[in-house]
Design a protein around this motif. Structure first.
Motif, PDB file in Angstrom:
ATOM      1  N   UNK A  48     -20.400  97.720  70.969  1.00 30.43           N
ATOM      2  CA  UNK A  48     -19.736  96.789  70.044  1.00 30.43           C
ATOM      3  C   UNK A  48     -20.226  96.997  68.613  1.00 30.43           C
ATOM      4  N   UNK A  49     -21.536  97.218  68.444  1.00 32.68           N
ATOM      5  CA  UNK A  49     -22.075  97.466  67.109  1.00 32.68           C
ATOM      6  C   UNK A  49     -21.572  98.797  66.563  1.00 32.68           C
ATOM      7  N   UNK A  50     -21.481  99.802  67.431  1.00 29.79           N
ATOM      8  CA  UNK A  50     -20.979 101.105  67.002  1.00 29.79           C
ATOM      9  C   UNK A  50     -19.525 101.014  66.554  1.00 29.79           C
ATOM     10  N   UNK A  51     -18.728 100.248  67.283  1.00 27.24           N
ATOM     11  CA  UNK A  51     -17.324 100.070  66.901  1.00 27.24           C
ATOM     12  C   UNK A  51     -17.225  99.424  65.527  1.00 27.24           C
ATOM     13  N   UNK A  52     -18.013  98.389  65.295  1.00 29.50           N
ATOM     14  CA  UNK A  52     -18.007  97.749  63.983  1.00 29.50           C
ATOM     15  C   UNK A  52     -18.432  98.696  62.883  1.00 29.50           C
ATOM     16  N   UNK A  53     -19.413  99.550  63.188  1.00 22.28           N
ATOM     17  CA  UNK A  53     -19.886 100.507  62.193  1.00 22.28           C
ATOM     18  C   UNK A  53     -18.833 101.563  61.884  1.00 22.28           C
ATOM     19  N   UNK A  54     -18.076 101.973  62.903  1.00 23.50           N
ATOM     20  CA  UNK A  54     -16.998 102.934  62.671  1.00 23.50           C
ATOM     21  C   UNK A  54     -15.960 102.344  61.717  1.00 23.50           C
ATOM     22  N   UNK A  55     -15.561 101.122  61.957  1.00 19.96           N
ATOM     23  CA  UNK A  55     -14.593 100.455  61.076  1.00 19.96           C
ATOM     24  C   UNK A  55     -15.129 100.401  59.648  1.00 19.96           C
ATOM     25  N   UNK A  56     -16.434 100.150  59.508  1.00 21.10           N
ATOM     26  CA  UNK A  56     -17.037 100.015  58.188  1.00 21.10           C
ATOM     27  C   UNK A  56     -17.138 101.334  57.438  1.00 21.10           C
ATOM     28  N   UNK A  57     -17.085 102.472  58.141  1.00 18.37           N
ATOM     29  CA  UNK A  57     -17.228 103.754  57.443  1.00 18.37           C
ATOM     30  C   UNK A  57     -16.159 103.942  56.376  1.00 18.37           C
ATOM     31  N   UNK A  58     -15.003 103.377  56.608  1.00 21.35           N
ATOM     32  CA  UNK A  58     -13.907 103.546  55.653  1.00 21.35           C
ATOM     33  C   UNK A  58     -14.258 102.979  54.285  1.00 21.35           C
ATOM     34  N   UNK A  59     -15.104 101.967  54.240  1.00 25.43           N
ATOM     35  CA  UNK A  59     -15.472 101.344  52.970  1.00 25.43           C
ATOM     36  C   UNK A  59     -16.776 101.889  52.409  1.00 25.43           C
ATOM     37  N   UNK A  60     -17.464 102.720  53.174  1.00 23.31           N
ATOM     38  CA  UNK A  60     -18.766 103.213  52.745  1.00 23.31           C
ATOM     39  C   UNK A  60     -18.712 104.561  52.046  1.00 23.31           C
ATOM     40  N   UNK A  61     -17.679 105.329  52.294  1.00 26.33           N
ATOM     41  CA  UNK A  61     -17.527 106.635  51.658  1.00 26.33           C
ATOM     42  C   UNK A  61     -16.232 106.653  50.854  1.00 26.33           C
ATOM     43  N   UNK A  62     -16.355 107.023  49.576  1.00 28.18           N
ATOM     44  CA  UNK A  62     -15.186 106.996  48.708  1.00 28.18           C
ATOM     45  C   UNK A  62     -14.035 107.850  49.195  1.00 28.18           C
ATOM     46  N   UNK A  63     -14.353 109.030  49.737  1.00 31.79           N
ATOM     47  CA  UNK A  63     -13.296 109.927  50.199  1.00 31.79           C
ATOM     48  C   UNK A  63     -12.530 109.327  51.375  1.00 31.79           C
ATOM     49  N   UNK A  64     -13.237 108.572  52.233  1.00 36.60           N
ATOM     50  CA  UNK A  64     -12.579 107.914  53.362  1.00 36.60           C
ATOM     51  C   UNK A  64     -11.746 106.726  52.880  1.00 36.60           C
ATOM     52  N   UNK A  65     -12.266 106.007  51.894  1.00 33.00           N
ATOM     53  CA  UNK A  65     -11.533 104.869  51.338  1.00 33.00           C
ATOM     54  C   UNK A  65     -10.223 105.335  50.723  1.00 33.00           C
ATOM     55  N   UNK A  66     -10.283 106.424  49.969  1.00 32.97           N
ATOM     56  CA  UNK A  66      -9.075 106.954  49.321  1.00 32.97           C
ATOM     57  C   UNK A  66      -8.044 107.419  50.336  1.00 32.97           C
ATOM     58  N   UNK A  67      -8.516 108.042  51.414  1.00 36.35           N
ATOM     59  CA  UNK A  67      -7.605 108.560  52.438  1.00 36.35           C
ATOM     60  C   UNK A  67      -7.194 107.494  53.439  1.00 36.35           C
ATOM     61  N   UNK A  68      -7.873 106.348  53.410  1.00 38.00           N
ATOM     62  CA  UNK A  68      -7.568 105.226  54.310  1.00 38.00           C
ATOM     63  C   UNK A  68      -7.761 105.629  55.765  1.00 38.00           C
ATOM     64  N   UNK A  69      -8.925 106.247  56.043  1.00 41.44           N
ATOM     65  CA  UNK A  69      -9.272 106.637  57.413  1.00 41.44           C
ATOM     66  C   UNK A  69     -10.740 106.314  57.666  1.00 41.44           C
ATOM     67  N   UNK A  70     -11.103 106.255  58.934  1.00 40.94           N
ATOM     68  CA  UNK A  70     -12.507 106.099  59.310  1.00 40.94           C
ATOM     69  C   UNK A  70     -13.121 107.490  59.488  1.00 40.94           C
ATOM     70  N   UNK A  71     -14.433 107.535  59.613  1.00 43.16           N
ATOM     71  CA  UNK A  71     -15.129 108.822  59.732  1.00 43.16           C
ATOM     72  C   UNK A  71     -14.927 109.432  61.113  1.00 43.16           C
ATOM     73  N   UNK A  72     -14.523 110.687  61.155  1.00 46.02           N
ATOM     74  CA  UNK A  72     -14.239 111.360  62.425  1.00 46.02           C
ATOM     75  C   UNK A  72     -15.488 111.499  63.290  1.00 46.02           C
ATOM     76  N   UNK A  73     -16.611 111.892  62.692  1.00 43.14           N
ATOM     77  CA  UNK A  73     -17.838 112.031  63.460  1.00 43.14           C
ATOM     78  C   UNK A  73     -18.300 110.708  64.033  1.00 43.14           C
ATOM     79  N   UNK A  74     -18.113 109.629  63.262  1.00 40.91           N
ATOM     80  CA  UNK A  74     -18.475 108.305  63.744  1.00 40.91           C
ATOM     81  C   UNK A  74     -17.664 107.899  64.961  1.00 40.91           C
ATOM     82  N   UNK A  75     -16.369 108.202  64.937  1.00 43.37           N
ATOM     83  CA  UNK A  75     -15.525 107.901  66.097  1.00 43.37           C
ATOM     84  C   UNK A  75     -15.964 108.742  67.291  1.00 43.37           C
TER      85      UNK A  75
END
Length: 331
Positions: free
Chosen positions: A159-186
């Protein structure tokens, strides 16, 4: 544990295309799913062939195989994770909630320390959250050694990992711009969910995965719209003392990025050396190879162009490491 790695291999095989589609960090070469799948497959195959009931030895053998056969940045980090996870279970024939929490914590520390320039909003953040989630759930259990406590720790980690994956989108600018979560995190989330599946029979519902931005089947391949990746990924194994390994890491940091160095196996007490797995992205591979060669005698050297399969054209992947690889595979 054998079932865990087999389930993880299946999960990554089923989702590798979507992981590749959203792979844009650290380079947009669209191969995170492919790299994780092949690395976990090496671990799973070795675990299936390793006899005995010592969890540390079983997963240690799997972790060493993953380290030797790691594909790319994400595959190397998974190998580091598994090797450290195994060390925390040495001599154990049954995993408990507290053991799971300690194993994840140890893996978190090893993963962060293996990277010269660790970045949040990646697999590292997801692993950190999973370790904290497992520890909190385990501490709240009345009987630490019970199956109930183990189930709670697994639930807390996933459950914590899932929440962290969702949060990756707001933690890295390139992910925020592309509107995706981090692939490695998933990918790491799928590995942790496979552990819960192996123990409890419950993973992550597919509809939950599809709520992750960019992960639905109908979503476009985000990496294709990113600037073309440039440079070469170098991976090899080399025997060095800790001091020499630190020196090589520093020199590679000066000529490249995404530097990962992690020991493979135990140190030799007599010689004071250990085999190290080396990973780096460089524009000038000859300069990096010269630095590696000056430090020692590298083995299983692999060079991979940092480009996606669509950029790679007709280049076909080769099995195992060769002197030179031109398939687009790195992160």
């Amino acid at each position: 544990m054998r079932r865990w790695l087999a389930d993880a291999e299946t999960a990554l095989g089923n989702h590798s295309d979507r992981l590749d589609a959203i792979n844009i960090f650290p380079v947009a070469d669209g191969d995170t799913g492919t790299n994780l799948y092949h690395t976990v497959r090496a671990a799973s195959s070795t675990a299936a062939e390793t006899p005995g009931t010592d969890l540390g030895k079983l997963l240690g053998a799997a972790g060493q195989a993953a380290m030797e056969e790691a594909w790319g940045n994400s595959g190397t980090l998974f190998a580091v994770f598994l090797d450290a996870f195994a060390a925390a279970l040495a001599g154990q024939v049954r995993m408990s909630g507290p053991m799971l929490a300690r194993a994840l914590h140890r893996a978190q520390i090893r993963a962060w320390s293996a990277l010269s320039d660790p970045v949040g909003g990646t697999m590292l953040s997801v692993l950190e959250a999973a370790a904290e989630g497992a520890a909190a759930a385990s501490a709240a259990s009345a009987d630490e050694d019970s199956n109930v406590a183990l189930a709670a720790a697994l639930d807390g980690a996933v459950e914590a990992a899932l929440g962290a994956v969702v949060a990756t989108e707001t933690q890295l600018g390139i992910l925020t711009s592309a509107h995706v979560v981090d692939a490695g995190g998933v990918g790491l989330l799928l590995v942790l969910a496979a552990l819960r599946t192996a123990v409890l029979g419950e993973g992550i519902p597919e509809d939950t995965l599809e709520t992750l931005h960019g992960f639905r089947v109908q979503d476009p391949h985000i990496h294709g719209s990113q600037p073309e990746a440039e440079g070469v990924e170098i991976m090899c194994t080399i025997q060095l003392s800790p001091l020499d390994a630190a020196g090589l890491r520093q020199r590679l940091d000066e000529v490249g990025d995404s530097v990962i160095m992690s020991p493979v196996g135990a140190f030799d007490d007599e010689s004071g050396v250990c085999r190290w797995r080396v990973h780096v992205h460089v524009v000038d591979p000859e300069k990096a190879l010269a630095l590696i060669g000056a430090a020692g005698e590298p083995e299983r050297v692999a060079l991979t162009e940092l480009r996606s399969e669509s950029q790679a054209g007709e280049d076909a992947p080769s099995d195992g490491f060769t002197e030179e690889r031109t398939r687009g595979r790195s992160a």
